[in-house]
Design a protein around this motif. Structure first.
Motif: not given
Length: 204
Positions: A145-169
């Motif tokens: 929504e924010r960056n006008d990305l496709t689902q694949e592009e958005a997922k690629a950005r999210v997965y380029s970082q340590i997963s949020i659930d691992k960070k949560r721990r």
């Protein structure tokens, strides 16, 4: 005794919003993204080092860093990305350290707003770590929504970082931002009350 808190999150979790809310509550914010821009601002020693490594094309006609040009190089070349980090990171650390010390001297609690806090193993540089949390599916949704990305592009950005659930721990405290802005404010205030930063009677 003032505290230094490392605030982090994942892309699209709403860390900037939390940072703004903490500033309203009297915390001083030291922002890694702002320091990174200052490290290579027009006329700086950092920018000159970038020019020496990446060539004259790395500076645009306004005398500022050509982010598109440099970005394309480092995105496709790990060695060049490492060279850029070697220029920028020490300057950023120095800028943030000086700002932090100045705020502590003035008697403020300090938020070190660092997007890649866990990725760069900076947890030992702060007293405790606070994570802004939203699920991966919400991260992807917000990014699309924010960056006008496709689902694949958005997922690629999210997965380029340590997963949020691992960070949560890994984090000391978690600020839930899976709901509305009002719910986020309430979650943050509950944490601040619990930690003794605000009284229960404080109005927003």
């Amino acid at each position: 005794m003032q505290k230094v808190i490392g605030l982090t999150g994942g892309i699209g979790t709403g860390k900037s919003t939390v940072s703004e809310l903490l500033a309203v509550h009297g915390f001083k914010i030291v922002d890694a993204d702002i320091a990174a821009r200052e490290a290579v601002e027009k006329g700086s020693e950092g920018l000159e080092q970038v020019r020496q490594v990446f060539g004259d094309e790395a500076i645009d006609e306004n005398g500022e860093m050509n982010r598109k040009y440099v970005g394309e190089i480092v995105f496709n070349d790990d060695k060049m990305r490492e060279k850029l980090n070697q220029i920028i990171h020490p300057i950023v650390r120095d800028l943030m350290e000086r700002q932090k010390e100045a705020y502590l001297k003035e008697g403020f609690n300090v938020i070190m707003d660092i997007p890649l806090l866990f990725e760069n193993n900076l947890q030992d540089t702060v007293d405790e770590t606070w994570l802004v949390y939203a699920s991966e599916s919400i991260q992807v949704e917000r990014l699309m929504e924010r960056n006008d990305l496709t689902q694949e592009e958005a997922k690629a950005r999210v997965y380029s970082q340590i997963s949020i659930d691992k960070k949560r721990r890994m984090a000391d405290r978690v600020i839930d931002n899976r709901g509305t802005l009002l719910e986020l404010k309430q979650n943050l205030e509950a944490l601040l009350m619990e930690e003794g930063y605000i009284q229960s009677s404080e109005e927003v």
